[in-house]
Design a protein around this motif. Structure first.
Motif, short mmCIF file in Angstrom:
data_model
loop_
_atom_site.label_atom_id
_atom_site.label_comp_id
_atom_site.label_asym_id
_atom_site.label_seq_id
_atom_site.Cartn_x
_atom_site.Cartn_y
_atom_site.Cartn_z
N ARG A 154 130.23 27.32 51.38
CA ARG A 154 129.26 28.41 51.27
C ARG A 154 128.26 28.36 52.42
O ARG A 154 127.84 29.40 52.94
N MET A 155 127.90 27.14 52.83
CA MET A 155 126.92 26.97 53.91
C MET A 155 127.52 27.34 55.26
O MET A 155 126.81 27.82 56.15
N THR A 156 128.82 27.14 55.42
CA THR A 156 129.46 27.38 56.72
C THR A 156 130.30 28.65 56.69
O THR A 156 129.95 29.65 57.32
N GLY A 157 131.40 28.61 55.96
CA GLY A 157 132.34 29.73 55.98
C GLY A 157 131.75 31.03 55.47
O GLY A 157 131.91 32.08 56.10
N ASP A 158 131.01 30.98 54.36
CA ASP A 158 130.47 32.21 53.79
C ASP A 158 129.35 32.78 54.67
O ASP A 158 129.27 34.00 54.86
N VAL A 159 128.50 31.90 55.19
CA VAL A 159 127.43 32.38 56.06
C VAL A 159 128.03 32.96 57.34
O VAL A 159 127.56 33.98 57.86
N SER A 160 129.08 32.32 57.87
CA SER A 160 129.75 32.86 59.05
C SER A 160 130.39 34.22 58.75
O SER A 160 130.41 35.11 59.60
N GLN A 161 130.91 34.36 57.54
CA GLN A 161 131.50 35.65 57.15
C GLN A 161 130.43 36.72 57.05
O GLN A 161 130.65 37.88 57.44
N ILE A 162 129.25 36.35 56.56
CA ILE A 162 128.13 37.28 56.54
C ILE A 162 127.77 37.70 57.96
O ILE A 162 127.50 38.87 58.24
N GLU A 163 127.82 36.72 58.87
CA GLU A 163 127.50 37.01 60.27
C GLU A 163 128.50 38.00 60.87
O GLU A 163 128.12 38.97 61.52
N PRO A 326 131.64 57.49 66.38
CA PRO A 326 130.71 56.89 65.40
C PRO A 326 131.24 56.91 63.97
O PRO A 326 130.95 56.01 63.18
N LEU A 327 132.05 57.95 63.65
CA LEU A 327 132.65 57.97 62.31
C LEU A 327 133.63 56.82 62.13
O LEU A 327 133.68 56.17 61.08
N LYS A 328 134.41 56.53 63.17
CA LYS A 328 135.36 55.41 63.11
C LYS A 328 134.63 54.08 62.99
O LYS A 328 135.01 53.21 62.21
N GLU A 329 133.57 53.92 63.78
CA GLU A 329 132.80 52.68 63.72
C GLU A 329 132.12 52.52 62.36
O GLU A 329 132.02 51.42 61.83
N LEU A 330 131.69 53.66 61.82
CA LEU A 330 131.09 53.62 60.49
C LEU A 330 132.13 53.24 59.45
O LEU A 330 131.84 52.52 58.48
N SER A 331 133.36 53.69 59.66
CA SER A 331 134.43 53.32 58.73
C SER A 331 134.75 51.83 58.84
O SER A 331 135.05 51.17 57.85
N LYS A 332 134.68 51.29 60.09
CA LYS A 332 134.89 49.85 60.26
C LYS A 332 133.84 49.06 59.48
O LYS A 332 134.14 48.05 58.84
N ALA A 333 132.59 49.53 59.57
CA ALA A 333 131.53 48.88 58.81
C ALA A 333 131.80 49.00 57.31
O ALA A 333 131.56 48.08 56.54
N GLY A 334 132.35 50.16 56.91
CA GLY A 334 132.69 50.36 55.51
C GLY A 334 133.75 49.40 55.02
O GLY A 334 133.78 49.03 53.85
N TYR A 335 134.64 48.98 55.94
CA TYR A 335 135.65 47.99 55.58
C TYR A 335 135.08 46.57 55.64
O TYR A 335 135.43 45.70 54.84
N ALA A 336 134.23 46.32 56.65
CA ALA A 336 133.72 44.96 56.87
C ALA A 336 132.69 44.55 55.84
O ALA A 336 132.66 43.40 55.40
N ILE A 337 131.84 45.49 55.44
CA ILE A 337 130.75 45.14 54.53
C ILE A 337 131.24 44.60 53.18
O ILE A 337 130.72 43.60 52.69
N PRO A 338 132.24 45.21 52.52
CA PRO A 338 132.72 44.63 51.26
C PRO A 338 133.19 43.19 51.42
O PRO A 338 133.02 42.36 50.52
N LYS A 339 133.79 42.89 52.58
CA LYS A 339 134.23 41.52 52.83
C LYS A 339 133.02 40.59 52.90
O LYS A 339 133.03 39.47 52.38
N GLY A 340 131.96 41.05 53.56
CA GLY A 340 130.74 40.25 53.65
C GLY A 340 130.01 40.14 52.33
O GLY A 340 129.40 39.11 52.02
N ALA A 342 131.28 39.91 49.43
CA ALA A 342 131.91 38.83 48.65
C ALA A 342 131.29 37.48 49.01
O ALA A 342 131.05 36.63 48.14
N SER A 343 131.00 37.28 50.30
CA SER A 343 130.37 36.03 50.73
C SER A 343 128.91 35.98 50.30
O SER A 343 128.39 34.91 49.94
#
Length: 610
Positions: A154-163, A326-340, A342-343
């Motif tokens: 949690r201290m390493t992998g999860d924080v890195s995933q948040i990053e 910007p819509l595509k980049e916003l969609s990337k954030a939409g995919y990345a944020i749920p992954k983060g 979880a961390s």
């Protein structure tokens, strides 16, 4: 998304200036971009003979809509330039002007990203520091229910995933909505009919991306959990290498680790495949939107009632295409944020853990230990179901030595852990000079207590820094004096670098007896009023035990001491010996008195003599 916005509220505040500058630069970037593309209309209409209108200058504050005035005067200046220098030179000037605007646009765009870098890295640093500080403040009870490998994960992998998932998305989430807002505003200004039709297509894209994002969070949570298992197994392997080799269990451990690694790989594959779909899905949806709008706008232009002309429609399509990025980049954030997220949820199990070892609002100070420690009617259990200690009553006068003996699991170590408040008792009381320890300031309480444990806990640092651990401004002379009392000075001076010798992870470059004498020197330097010895010599050979025992005798001579011992020879001279069995004190007295009782202590003594 609630966890994401809570992260923003908590950690973004110190970086408001970065955030404001990013917003300002993004706005300028959008304006410059729109303005550069606006030059397409006069270029097409005038330079290529698509418009034969003669334009006259209109006052900026004259009657009519500002849109019409701006467009008219832009055409007017372009026609004047054509008349003066010719079409070819006009085209070159317009191209240079567009290039200048583009340089300004890209500079602002780069600047808006650059000012976010300190914010992103700072947020991750703040999370790590806050998480570490939280771990330092949690009671031992918390760690007894957690795997060390899981905490490290949690201290390493999860924080890195948040990053990688959250903070890297901040740039997208701040810049892209601004760009989208400006671009859509321009589309509405250019042709509200086409813009309205375009906006009606967007909800479908948002729904598709949201559906994929929800699945991604669940997959990511599973993957991070599997990563914790890998770290836990790795930690167990490093700690148990001696046993693994002794029992020829290398193949078994390899197979076990391989299975765990395969499970983690499969979980990661599911996450990465779903995340990899972000770009093609957004590309497909964006192209579909362009084609639909192109068909609809083209149909309007080919009809006799088109609200815009062909050059304006081309400008509309160029701006619409600009919206896609910007819509595509916003969609990337939409995919990345749920992954983060979880961390974030896994990190929050630590950040939101409750510390039940708390201080009262107005703690009492005893100004030094002067009288006695008193334990009355003490009951304790770890899980509120099985009592580990039952009705313990002990009085420990200042300067006296109390010994605790008994079988493993009888509650000896638990009892001494309650005195510094590593755990809180459920019933009864522990007082120092008549003050309940729960009413004292925790730092003051633990400042009176020194520990020498069965396993000497040392750090990967120099001998000097290990002896001075927790003691501020200690001099070399004080350290040498403490080491001499602990029978450690001679072997330290045999080292090439003396007190500046690094002793390795957990002091593994030293023998067991040497590690124990370093820990005794540390306790001597702290000079505590109360000393707790938890089987300090039980793991040593005879020669090392003799040296350590001599050091302990010097250390305990003038201090109040609570000693846990399996070797009864080390506590024969204790002022009182308490014999514990299944959480109770079953016998108490001096060595000779307990031998005379011919009870539990006598049996322990006879077994050791045999």
């Amino acid at each position: 998304m609630r966890e994401f916005f809570r992260i923003l509220r908590t950690y973004v505040s110190p970086y408001k200036k970065n955030l404001i500058w990013s917003i300002i630069l993004t706005i300028f970037s959008a304006i410059f971009n729109i303005f550069s593309f606006a030059l397409i209309i006069p270029i097409l209409q005038i330079l290529f003979g698509m418009d034969n209108t003669v334009y006259e200058f209109m006052p900026w504050d004259g009657p009519g809509e500002m849109k019409d005035i701006v467009m008219n005067n832009m055409y007017f200046y372009v026609t004047q330039l054509i008349d003066t220098v010719g079409g070819s030179m006009t085209l070159m000037y317009l191209g240079l002007f567009m290039l200048t605007i583009t340089v300004l646009k890209t500079a602002c765009y780069f600047g808006s990203s650059a000012v976010m870098v300190p914010m992103r890295s700072g947020i991750i640093r703040d999370i790590r520091i806050q998480m570490y500080n939280k771990l330092m403040g949690l009671p031992l009870k918390f760690f007894s229910h957690q795997k060390k490998g899981d905490i490290i994960a949690r201290m390493t992998g999860d924080v890195s995933q948040i990053e990688s998932s959250i903070t890297s998305s901040l740039d997208m989430l701040i810049k892209n909505p601004i760009l989208i807002m400006f671009y859509f505003g321009t589309l509405i200004y250019t042709s509200w009919q086409l813009a309205l039709f375009t906006i009606s297509v967007v909800p479908l894209m948002a729904w598709v991306m949201s559906a994929i994002g929800k699945k991604l969070k669940a997959r990511s949570l599973e993957a991070q959990s599997r990563w914790s298992e890998i770290l836990s197994q790795f930690d167990e392997t490093l700690g148990g290498l001696r046993i693994i080799k002794a029992f020829i269990a290398e193949d078994k451990m390899k197979e076990r680790f391989k299975n765990t690694a395969n499970i983690y790989r499969n979980a990661v594959n599911r996450v990465e495949i779903r995340q990899a779909s972000a770009h093609p899905v957004s590309e497909l949806l964006g192209t579909a939107m362009i084609m639909i709008v192109l068909w609809f706008g083209g149909t309007l232009i080919l009809s006799n009632s088109s609200p815009i002309d062909a050059p304006t429609f081309i400008f509309f399509m160029v701006i619409l295409y600009s919206v896609l990025q910007p819509l595509k980049e916003l969609s990337k954030a939409g995919y990345a944020i749920p992954k983060g997220i979880a961390s974030i949820e896994r990190v929050n199990t630590i950040m939101e853990a409750v510390n039940d070892i708390t201080e009262i609002d107005d703690p009492v100070s005893i100004n030094g230990f002067n009288d006695k420690i008193e334990i009355k009617g003490l009951h304790f259990s770890y899980d509120d179901s099985h009592e580990v200690l039952k009705d313990i009553n002990i009085t420990i006068p200042k300067g006296k030595m109390i010994a605790l003996v008994g079988q493993s699991g009888s509650g000896k170590s638990t009892l001494v852990d309650l005195i510094p408040r590593y755990y809180d008792i459920q019933k009864g009381s522990i007082t120092i000079d008549g003050v309940d320890i729960r009413n004292m300031r925790i730092k003051e309480l633990r400042g009176y207590i020194g520990n020498v444990n069965q396993e000497a806990i040392l750090f990967n640092d120099t001998i000097f820094n290990n002896i001075t651990f927790g003691v501020e401004n200690a001099t070399m002379e004080q350290v040498i004096e403490a080491a001499k009392i602990a029978n450690a000075h001679d072997f330290i001076m045999e080292k090439e670098e003396g007190y500046m010798t690094n002793i390795g992870d957990r002091g593994m470059k030293l023998s067991g007896g040497q590690r124990q004498r370093i820990s005794i020197a540390r306790a001597i330097l702290k000079n505590p009023d109360i000393l707790i010895l938890d089987e300090a010599t039980s793991a040593l050979d005879t020669e090392s035990e003799k040296l350590v025992q001599e050091a302990l005798d010097r250390l305990t001579g003038t201090r109040t001491t609570i000693a846990i011992a399996h070797r009864l020879s080390t506590i024969k001279n204790a002022d009182e010996i308490c014999v514990m069995h299944e959480g109770r004190i079953v016998e108490r007295g001096r060595h000779e008195e307990l031998i005379a009782l011919n009870g539990y202590y006598k049996r322990l003594n006879d077994m050791q003599a045999l």
